[in-house]
Design an enzyme around this catalytic site. Sequence first.
Site, PDB file in Angstrom:
ATOM      1  CD  GLU A 244      -2.715   1.370   2.526  1.00 39.31           C
ATOM      2  OE1 GLU A 244      -4.023   1.424   2.388  1.00 39.31           O
ATOM      3  OE2 GLU A 244      -2.027   1.267   3.457  1.00 39.31           O
ATOM      4  CG  ASP A 245       3.795   2.011   3.272  1.00 42.80           C
ATOM      5  OD1 ASP A 245       2.578   2.612   3.388  1.00 42.80           O
ATOM      6  OD2 ASP A 245       4.087   1.303   3.892  1.00 42.80           O
TER       7      ASP A 245
ATOM      8  NE  ARG B 127       8.704   0.446   2.437  1.00 42.07           N
ATOM      9  CZ  ARG B 127       7.361   0.304   2.877  1.00 42.07           C
ATOM     10  NH1 ARG B 127       6.962   1.067   3.699  1.00 42.07           N
ATOM     11  NH2 ARG B 127       6.710  -0.409   2.218  1.00 42.07           N
TER      12      ARG B 127
ATOM     13  NE  ARG C 224       9.545   5.885   7.285  1.00 39.68           N
ATOM     14  CZ  ARG C 224       9.706   4.268   7.345  1.00 39.68           C
ATOM     15  NH1 ARG C 224       8.745   3.857   6.261  1.00 39.68           N
ATOM     16  NH2 ARG C 224      10.148   3.447   8.199  1.00 39.68           N
TER      17      ARG C 224
ATOM     18  CG  HIS D 124       2.655   4.898   7.283  1.00 40.07           C
ATOM     19  ND1 HIS D 124       3.130   3.565   7.174  1.00 40.07           N
ATOM     20  CD2 HIS D 124       3.570   5.630   6.485  1.00 40.07           C
ATOM     21  CE1 HIS D 124       4.165   3.527   6.325  1.00 40.07           C
ATOM     22  NE2 HIS D 124       4.698   4.634   6.208  1.00 40.07           N
TER      23      HIS D 124
ATOM     24  CB  CYS E  41       0.236  -1.306   5.156  1.00 43.15           C
ATOM     25  SG  CYS E  41       0.709  -2.249   6.587  1.00 43.15           S
TER      26      CYS E  41
END
Length: 258
Positions: free
Chosen positions: A67-68, A87, A133, A163, A248
Amino acid sequence: MPTQKALVRRPGPRLTEGLVTHIERTPVDPALALEQWEAYVDALRTHGWRTTEVAPADDCPDAVFVEDAVVMFRNVALIARPGAETRRPETEAVEAAVAALGCSVNRVREPGTLDGGDVLKIGDTIYVGRGGRTNGEGVRQLRATFEPLGARVVAVPVSRVLHLKSAVTALPDGTVIGYPPLVDAPSAFGAFLPVPEEAGAHVVLLGGGRLLMAASAPKTAELFADLGYDPVPVDISEFEKLEGCVTCLSVRLRDLHS
Protein backbone atom coordinates in the site's frame (compact mmCIF):
# COMPACT_ATOMS: atom_id res chain seq x y z
CA MET A 1 -21.77 -3.99 -9.36
CA PRO A 2 -18.42 -2.23 -8.82
CA THR A 3 -15.29 -4.17 -9.69
CA GLN A 4 -13.26 -4.79 -6.54
CA LYS A 5 -9.61 -5.49 -7.17
CA ALA A 6 -6.66 -5.61 -4.83
CA LEU A 7 -2.93 -5.55 -5.41
CA VAL A 8 -0.85 -7.73 -3.11
CA ARG A 9 2.82 -8.68 -2.93
CA ARG A 10 4.11 -11.76 -1.17
CA PRO A 11 6.71 -11.37 1.57
CA GLY A 12 10.27 -11.54 0.30
CA PRO A 13 13.38 -13.31 1.56
CA ARG A 14 14.59 -10.29 3.55
CA LEU A 15 11.33 -9.67 5.43
CA THR A 16 12.99 -10.09 8.82
CA GLU A 17 15.15 -7.03 8.05
CA GLY A 18 12.12 -4.74 7.68
CA LEU A 19 12.28 -1.27 9.19
CA VAL A 20 10.92 -0.53 12.64
CA THR A 21 10.58 3.04 13.87
CA HIS A 22 8.21 3.35 16.83
CA ILE A 23 8.43 -0.11 18.40
CA GLU A 24 11.16 -2.40 19.69
CA ARG A 25 12.40 -4.99 17.20
CA THR A 26 11.34 -8.57 17.91
CA PRO A 27 12.15 -11.69 15.83
CA VAL A 28 9.93 -12.39 12.82
CA ASP A 29 9.14 -15.96 11.72
CA PRO A 30 9.32 -15.91 7.88
CA ALA A 31 7.45 -19.19 7.41
CA LEU A 32 4.60 -18.09 9.67
CA ALA A 33 4.54 -14.69 7.96
CA LEU A 34 4.02 -16.39 4.58
CA GLU A 35 1.18 -18.50 6.01
CA GLN A 36 -0.45 -15.39 7.45
CA TRP A 37 -0.07 -13.50 4.18
CA GLU A 38 -1.69 -16.35 2.25
CA ALA A 39 -4.60 -16.39 4.72
CA TYR A 40 -4.97 -12.60 4.35
CA VAL A 41 -5.13 -12.90 0.55
CA ASP A 42 -7.61 -15.77 0.86
CA ALA A 43 -9.82 -13.57 3.04
CA LEU A 44 -9.90 -10.89 0.35
CA ARG A 45 -10.79 -13.43 -2.33
CA THR A 46 -13.44 -15.10 -0.18
CA HIS A 47 -15.21 -11.77 0.17
CA GLY A 48 -15.33 -10.93 -3.51
CA TRP A 49 -12.00 -9.26 -4.24
CA ARG A 50 -9.94 -10.17 -7.29
CA THR A 51 -6.28 -10.08 -6.33
CA THR A 52 -3.33 -9.25 -8.56
CA GLU A 53 0.11 -10.18 -7.29
CA VAL A 54 2.69 -7.46 -7.89
CA ALA A 55 6.10 -8.67 -9.08
CA PRO A 56 8.54 -9.30 -6.23
CA ALA A 57 11.06 -6.74 -4.99
CA ASP A 58 13.23 -9.23 -3.13
CA ASP A 59 15.96 -6.74 -2.23
CA CYS A 60 13.39 -4.63 -0.36
CA PRO A 61 12.49 -6.11 3.07
CA ASP A 62 9.31 -4.01 3.41
CA ALA A 63 7.94 -4.62 -0.09
CA VAL A 64 5.08 -6.78 1.25
CA PHE A 65 3.56 -3.54 2.57
CA VAL A 66 2.46 -2.75 -0.95
CA GLU A 67 0.00 0.00 0.00
CA ASP A 68 2.86 2.39 0.69
CA ALA A 69 3.92 2.44 -2.97
CA VAL A 70 0.84 4.07 -4.51
CA VAL A 71 -2.25 6.17 -3.74
CA MET A 72 -5.39 5.62 -5.80
CA PHE A 73 -8.29 8.01 -6.38
CA ARG A 74 -10.87 6.69 -8.82
CA ASN A 75 -8.79 5.42 -11.77
CA VAL A 76 -5.83 7.74 -11.14
CA ALA A 77 -2.68 6.40 -9.49
CA LEU A 78 -0.11 8.57 -7.74
CA ILE A 79 3.10 6.57 -7.44
CA ALA A 80 4.65 7.32 -4.07
CA ARG A 81 8.18 8.43 -3.29
CA PRO A 82 8.72 6.70 0.06
CA GLY A 83 10.16 8.67 2.92
CA ALA A 84 12.60 5.83 3.63
CA GLU A 85 15.09 5.89 0.76
CA THR A 86 15.63 2.12 0.94
CA ARG A 87 11.97 1.59 0.04
CA ARG A 88 11.99 3.60 -3.19
CA PRO A 89 12.80 0.64 -5.47
CA GLU A 90 9.48 -0.92 -4.39
CA THR A 91 7.45 1.41 -6.59
CA GLU A 92 8.58 0.30 -10.06
CA ALA A 93 6.64 -2.98 -10.19
CA VAL A 94 3.61 -1.38 -8.52
CA GLU A 95 3.57 1.29 -11.22
CA ALA A 96 3.65 -1.43 -13.88
CA ALA A 97 0.76 -3.24 -12.17
CA VAL A 98 -1.57 -0.23 -11.97
CA ALA A 99 -0.70 0.79 -15.54
CA ALA A 100 -1.63 -2.73 -16.70
CA LEU A 101 -5.02 -2.25 -15.04
CA GLY A 102 -5.61 0.83 -17.19
CA CYS A 103 -4.99 3.46 -14.52
CA SER A 104 -3.70 6.93 -15.30
CA VAL A 105 -0.28 7.22 -13.67
CA ASN A 106 1.31 10.20 -11.92
CA ARG A 107 4.45 10.27 -9.75
CA VAL A 108 5.60 12.14 -6.68
CA ARG A 109 8.75 14.04 -7.62
CA GLU A 110 11.79 15.03 -5.59
CA PRO A 111 11.94 16.66 -3.04
CA GLY A 112 8.47 15.36 -2.17
CA THR A 113 8.07 12.23 -0.10
CA LEU A 114 4.81 10.35 0.30
CA ASP A 115 3.93 6.91 1.69
CA GLY A 116 0.57 5.42 0.78
CA GLY A 117 0.06 4.40 4.40
CA ASP A 118 -0.23 8.10 5.24
CA VAL A 119 -3.36 8.49 3.11
CA LEU A 120 -6.90 7.78 4.34
CA LYS A 121 -9.76 8.23 1.86
CA ILE A 122 -13.33 8.71 3.04
CA GLY A 123 -15.56 9.39 0.07
CA ASP A 124 -14.03 12.34 -1.77
CA THR A 125 -12.10 13.50 1.29
CA ILE A 126 -8.44 12.50 1.43
CA TYR A 127 -6.68 12.81 4.78
CA VAL A 128 -2.90 12.80 4.52
CA GLY A 129 -0.52 12.45 7.46
CA ARG A 130 2.32 14.92 7.60
CA GLY A 131 5.36 14.56 9.80
CA GLY A 132 6.75 11.05 9.43
CA ARG A 133 7.43 9.49 6.04
CA THR A 134 5.41 12.12 4.16
CA ASN A 135 6.65 15.70 3.91
CA GLY A 136 4.97 18.98 3.04
CA GLU A 137 6.00 18.81 -0.61
CA GLY A 138 4.50 15.33 -0.86
CA VAL A 139 1.23 16.71 0.52
CA ARG A 140 1.34 19.54 -2.01
CA GLN A 141 1.81 17.12 -4.92
CA LEU A 142 -0.98 14.87 -3.66
CA ARG A 143 -3.27 17.89 -3.54
CA ALA A 144 -2.23 19.01 -7.02
CA THR A 145 -2.94 15.55 -8.43
CA PHE A 146 -6.32 14.80 -6.86
CA GLU A 147 -8.05 18.10 -6.09
CA PRO A 148 -8.70 18.78 -9.81
CA LEU A 149 -10.57 15.45 -9.83
CA GLY A 150 -12.93 16.60 -7.07
CA ALA A 151 -11.06 15.44 -3.99
CA ARG A 152 -10.75 17.49 -0.81
CA VAL A 153 -7.30 17.02 0.71
CA VAL A 154 -6.87 17.55 4.45
CA ALA A 155 -3.39 17.38 6.01
CA VAL A 156 -3.18 16.12 9.60
CA PRO A 157 -0.18 15.74 11.92
CA VAL A 158 1.45 12.36 12.55
CA SER A 159 4.12 11.97 15.21
CA ARG A 160 3.21 9.00 17.42
CA VAL A 161 3.08 6.22 14.80
CA LEU A 162 4.72 5.29 11.51
CA HIS A 163 1.85 6.29 9.23
CA LEU A 164 -1.53 7.98 9.51
CA LYS A 165 -3.25 4.62 8.96
CA SER A 166 -1.15 3.15 11.77
CA ALA A 167 -3.35 5.36 13.97
CA VAL A 168 -6.72 5.68 12.23
CA THR A 169 -8.94 4.17 9.55
CA ALA A 170 -12.68 4.54 8.92
CA LEU A 171 -15.88 2.53 9.18
CA PRO A 172 -18.27 2.24 6.21
CA ASP A 173 -20.35 5.18 7.47
CA GLY A 174 -17.27 7.44 7.43
CA THR A 175 -16.65 7.43 11.18
CA VAL A 176 -12.91 7.55 11.84
CA ILE A 177 -11.68 4.99 14.37
CA GLY A 178 -8.48 5.15 16.37
CA TYR A 179 -6.70 4.16 19.56
CA PRO A 180 -6.58 7.53 21.37
CA PRO A 181 -2.99 7.44 22.72
CA LEU A 182 -1.69 7.18 19.15
CA VAL A 183 -3.88 9.80 17.47
CA ASP A 184 -2.34 13.28 17.24
CA ALA A 185 -5.48 15.22 16.38
CA PRO A 186 -8.81 13.37 16.65
CA SER A 187 -10.61 16.72 16.20
CA ALA A 188 -9.31 16.85 12.61
CA PHE A 189 -11.91 14.28 11.65
CA GLY A 190 -15.64 14.86 11.32
CA ALA A 191 -16.62 11.95 13.56
CA PHE A 192 -14.18 10.01 15.73
CA LEU A 193 -14.79 6.76 17.61
CA PRO A 194 -12.13 5.59 20.08
CA VAL A 195 -11.35 1.88 20.12
CA PRO A 196 -9.94 -0.08 23.07
CA GLU A 197 -6.95 -1.71 21.35
CA GLU A 198 -4.17 -0.38 19.16
CA ALA A 199 -4.67 -3.07 16.52
CA GLY A 200 -8.39 -2.30 16.46
CA ALA A 201 -7.74 1.02 14.73
CA HIS A 202 -7.16 -0.70 11.39
CA VAL A 203 -9.93 -2.08 9.19
CA VAL A 204 -10.27 -2.88 5.52
CA LEU A 205 -13.80 -2.43 4.17
CA LEU A 206 -14.68 -5.67 2.40
CA GLY A 207 -18.19 -4.58 1.46
CA GLY A 208 -21.58 -5.40 2.93
CA GLY A 209 -20.58 -4.23 6.39
CA ARG A 210 -17.73 -6.73 6.64
CA LEU A 211 -14.54 -5.45 8.26
CA LEU A 212 -11.21 -7.21 7.72
CA MET A 213 -9.21 -6.63 10.91
CA ALA A 214 -6.42 -8.07 13.03
CA ALA A 215 -7.20 -11.03 15.27
CA SER A 216 -5.19 -9.27 17.99
CA ALA A 217 -8.08 -6.86 18.68
CA PRO A 218 -10.93 -9.04 20.02
CA LYS A 219 -12.46 -6.32 22.22
CA THR A 220 -12.66 -3.98 19.25
CA ALA A 221 -14.21 -6.75 17.15
CA GLU A 222 -16.93 -7.04 19.80
CA LEU A 223 -17.50 -3.29 19.64
CA PHE A 224 -17.87 -3.38 15.85
CA ALA A 225 -20.26 -6.34 16.06
CA ASP A 226 -22.37 -4.41 18.56
CA LEU A 227 -22.51 -1.56 16.03
CA GLY A 228 -23.93 -3.93 13.43
CA TYR A 229 -20.77 -4.72 11.47
CA ASP A 230 -19.35 -8.15 10.66
CA PRO A 231 -15.70 -8.45 11.76
CA VAL A 232 -13.48 -10.76 9.69
CA PRO A 233 -10.38 -11.38 11.83
CA VAL A 234 -7.04 -12.46 10.37
CA ASP A 235 -3.83 -13.23 12.25
CA ILE A 236 -1.07 -10.88 11.09
CA SER A 237 1.15 -11.09 14.19
CA GLU A 238 4.40 -11.35 12.22
CA PHE A 239 3.62 -8.20 10.24
CA GLU A 240 2.59 -6.34 13.39
CA LYS A 241 6.17 -6.88 14.60
CA LEU A 242 7.20 -4.68 11.63
CA GLU A 243 4.58 -1.98 12.30
CA GLY A 244 2.32 -3.49 9.66
CA CYS A 245 -1.46 -3.77 9.75
CA VAL A 246 -4.31 -5.07 7.59
CA THR A 247 -4.48 -1.96 5.43
CA CYS A 248 -0.86 -1.90 4.28
CA LEU A 249 -0.79 -5.47 2.94
CA SER A 250 -2.93 -4.58 -0.10
CA VAL A 251 -3.97 -1.75 -2.38
CA ARG A 252 -7.73 -1.76 -2.83
CA LEU A 253 -9.09 -0.52 -6.15
CA ARG A 254 -12.82 -0.04 -6.32
CA ASP A 255 -14.70 0.52 -9.59
CA LEU A 256 -11.69 1.79 -11.51
CA HIS A 257 -13.64 3.32 -14.35
CA SER A 258 -16.35 5.18 -12.43
